[in-house]
Write an enzyme that holds these catalytic residues in place. Structure first.
Site, PDB file in Angstrom:
ATOM      1  N   ALA A   1       0.847  -1.188   0.000  1.00  0.00           N
ATOM      2  CA  ALA A   1       0.000   0.000   0.000  1.00  0.00           C
ATOM      3  C   ALA A   1       0.880   1.235   0.000  1.00  0.00           C
ATOM      4  CB  ALA A   1      -0.911   0.005   1.216  1.00  0.00           C
ATOM      5  N   ALA A   2       0.639   2.151  -0.922  1.00  0.00           N
ATOM      6  CA  ALA A   2       1.513   3.313  -1.074  1.00  0.00           C
ATOM      7  C   ALA A   2       1.531   4.205   0.155  1.00  0.00           C
ATOM      8  CB  ALA A   2       1.086   4.128  -2.293  1.00  0.00           C
ATOM      9  N   CYS A   3       0.478   4.139   0.967  1.00  0.00           N
ATOM     10  CA  CYS A   3       0.406   4.982   2.169  1.00  0.00           C
ATOM     11  C   CYS A   3       1.543   4.693   3.147  1.00  0.00           C
ATOM     12  CB  CYS A   3      -0.920   4.764   2.888  1.00  0.00           C
ATOM     13  SG  CYS A   3      -2.369   5.232   1.940  1.00  0.00           S
ATOM     14  N   HIS A   4       2.069   3.486   3.093  1.00  0.00           N
ATOM     15  CA  HIS A   4       3.085   3.124   4.075  1.00  0.00           C
ATOM     16  C   HIS A   4       4.192   2.274   3.462  1.00  0.00           C
ATOM     17  CE1 HIS A   4      -0.364   0.365   4.185  1.00  0.00           C
ATOM     18  NE2 HIS A   4       0.515  -0.595   4.288  1.00  0.00           N
TER      19      HIS A   4
END
Length: 479
Positions: free
Chosen positions: A418-421
């Protein structure tokens, strides 16, 4: 286009009653201002821009990270421009400058309502700043309702319990853990199978175990990494059969516009949608809250001598958002979200067909590679009906996906998790979603999340495959 001839009866409840007469006097002027501020060619786009390359894209870098964020769609930008150049009024005011902004919010709220199948936009749609806020607040509302109806005797008082899944977004998982540490709730997570779908039987067992304490069930409609569509309706039906007072929430940030989404069809009480996942700007989202559910729960609590404010956890101050969430409305971004919802609604079938074709072409080309094809494996559901049409979680055995993406950062935009993390150096821990699926380590470390979108082209797919093939084969040869 933004319709300033919308009925005055749709004006927000918190606005002064003079707004109605003021709107009639100024609607013609407001429409004229907007029409003159943008060229007719931009304001009256009729041909869909589906599968059309965007000028904002870097020519040398293929964008396959639509699950992380989308570009702002041109039609959305056109809709927003008058609210940057002309209409700056505070929508809570009663004068001519405010009316276009107030009406624009009403139009956008109606567009969101229609897209979600809600009954009453003014009462059920709350604009928020992001998906994280919406997810957090849905959980808070459920816990507050539980606490308001629970015993006030500290000796017998129990904490509310939330059931979620092991593959939720951090907006849910991290918040639950934070609230658990603060001793405001307890929670349990339903495991997933090897395809990433939540286990309905395990959920049923958790419902039975925590029966009287369960206040909330929160399950995403589709996973952002694997594209696995979750059994939301099955969860909702089981929860309601166990206890109708349980608030059922689904995070539809990743699924909205990609799979069918209707509040009644899913039997849910709350839905999160996010602007920047569907062609609107970052910094805007919406939370659907079923009015009948909240009204019934509130009446019951009050009739039993209790007191409750379902919106206690929202910002407090002015009377915006029908008194639910204070703060001057972000008109510009609300307009963008409304237009994006309209596009998603109108283009649904074409969008699904286009993205599925691009996703399948991407996988077929990777599998057909003479250099890496025999090492390529798809993660997630095998049944297309249980899979997002635009998402490909693909493992290349023996490859370090993070390192590959770092090397290709100027040629390919994608994610290893996930690009968020995600990690910036290509290393780090395996995605929690892949761990929950019990994917073997060599495949987990070689997994790429490739997500196509509205503007993806066949030419971009070919370039992406060539780039991945070159770096992946070199990694394998150097081992």
């Amino acid at each position: 286009r933004l319709c300033f001839s919308t009925s005055t009866s749709s004006s927000s409840a918190f606005h002064h009653h003079h707004r109605k007469s003021n709107f009639r006097r100024t609607q013609k002027t407001s429409s004229a201002i907007v029409a003159s501020s943008e060229s007719s060619s931009k304001m009256e786009r009729k041909k869909s821009l589906l599968a059309t390359p965007l000028k904002c894209m870097i020519p040398t870098c293929v964008y396959l990270d639509y699950n992380a964020t989308t570009p702002i769609f041109p039609e959305v930008c056109d809709e927003m421009l008058p609210f940057m150049r002309t209409h700056f009024g505070n929508p809570s005011s009663i004068h001519a400058y405010a009316v276009p902004c107030s009406v624009a919010i009403d139009v956008s709220r109606e567009r969101v309502r229609k897209a979600l199948g809600a009954t009453n936009g003014k009462k059920e749609i709350v604009f928020t700043s992001c998906g994280t806020e919406s997810d957090n607040r849905a959980i808070d509302i459920a816990c507050d309702l539980f606490n308001s109806s629970a015993s006030s005797d500290e000796a017998t008082r129990v904490l509310p319990h939330v059931i979620s899944t092991a593959v939720e977004h951090p907006a849910v998982l991290v918040y639950l853990e934070s609230e658990r540490k603060a001793k405001r709730l307890t929670y349990s997570l339903v495991p997933v199978n090897e395809e990433g779908a939540a286990d309905v039987e395990a959920f049923e067992k958790q419902l039975a175990e925590f029966r009287d304490r369960v206040c909330c069930v929160t399950i995403m409609q589709a996973n952002n990494e694997t594209g696995a569509v979750q059994p939301v309706r099955a969860f909702a039906d089981l929860a309601k059969a166990t206890n109708p007072k349980i608030l059922v929430h689904t995070d539809a940030a990743q699924s909205f516009g990609k799979v069918k989404l209707n509040a009644d069809d899913l039997n849910v009480d709350a839905i999160t949608i996010v602007g920047h996942k569907i062609g609107a700007p970052k910094g805007i989202a919406a939370l659907f809250l079923r009015e009948s559910f909240l009204s019934e729960r509130t009446k019951e609590i009050i009739s039993n001598g209790g007191n409750v404010d379902p919106y206690r956890s929202f910002l407090k101050g002015g009377g915006q958002e029908g008194g639910k969430r204070a703060g001057t409305e972000n008109v510009l971004h609300i307009v963008g979200l409304g237009k994006a919802c309209e596009i998603a609604d109108e283009e649904f079938d074409a969008f699904v067909a286009h993205t599925k074709r691009m996703r399948d072409l991407l996988f077929e080309k990777l599998k057909a590679s003479t250099k890496i094809g025999d090492r390529v494996f798809a993660n997630g559901p095998k049944d297309d009906a249980k899979h997002l049409p635009n998402t490909l979680s693909v493992a290349i055995k023996g490859v370090n996906a993070g390192a590959l993406l770092v090397e290709l950062k100027d040629q390919l935009a994608a994610s290893a998790g996930a690009a968020c993390h995600s990690s910036e150096d290509g290393g780090g821990a395996i995605s929690g979603v892949l761990l929950a699926m019990r994917l073997e380590e060599s495949l987990a470390r070689g997994t790429l999340r490739l997500s196509v979108g509205r503007h993806t082209t066949e030419e971009e797919i070919s370039r992406a495959v060539e780039a991945i093939e070159a770096v992946a084969s070199r990694q394998i040869e150097n081992k």
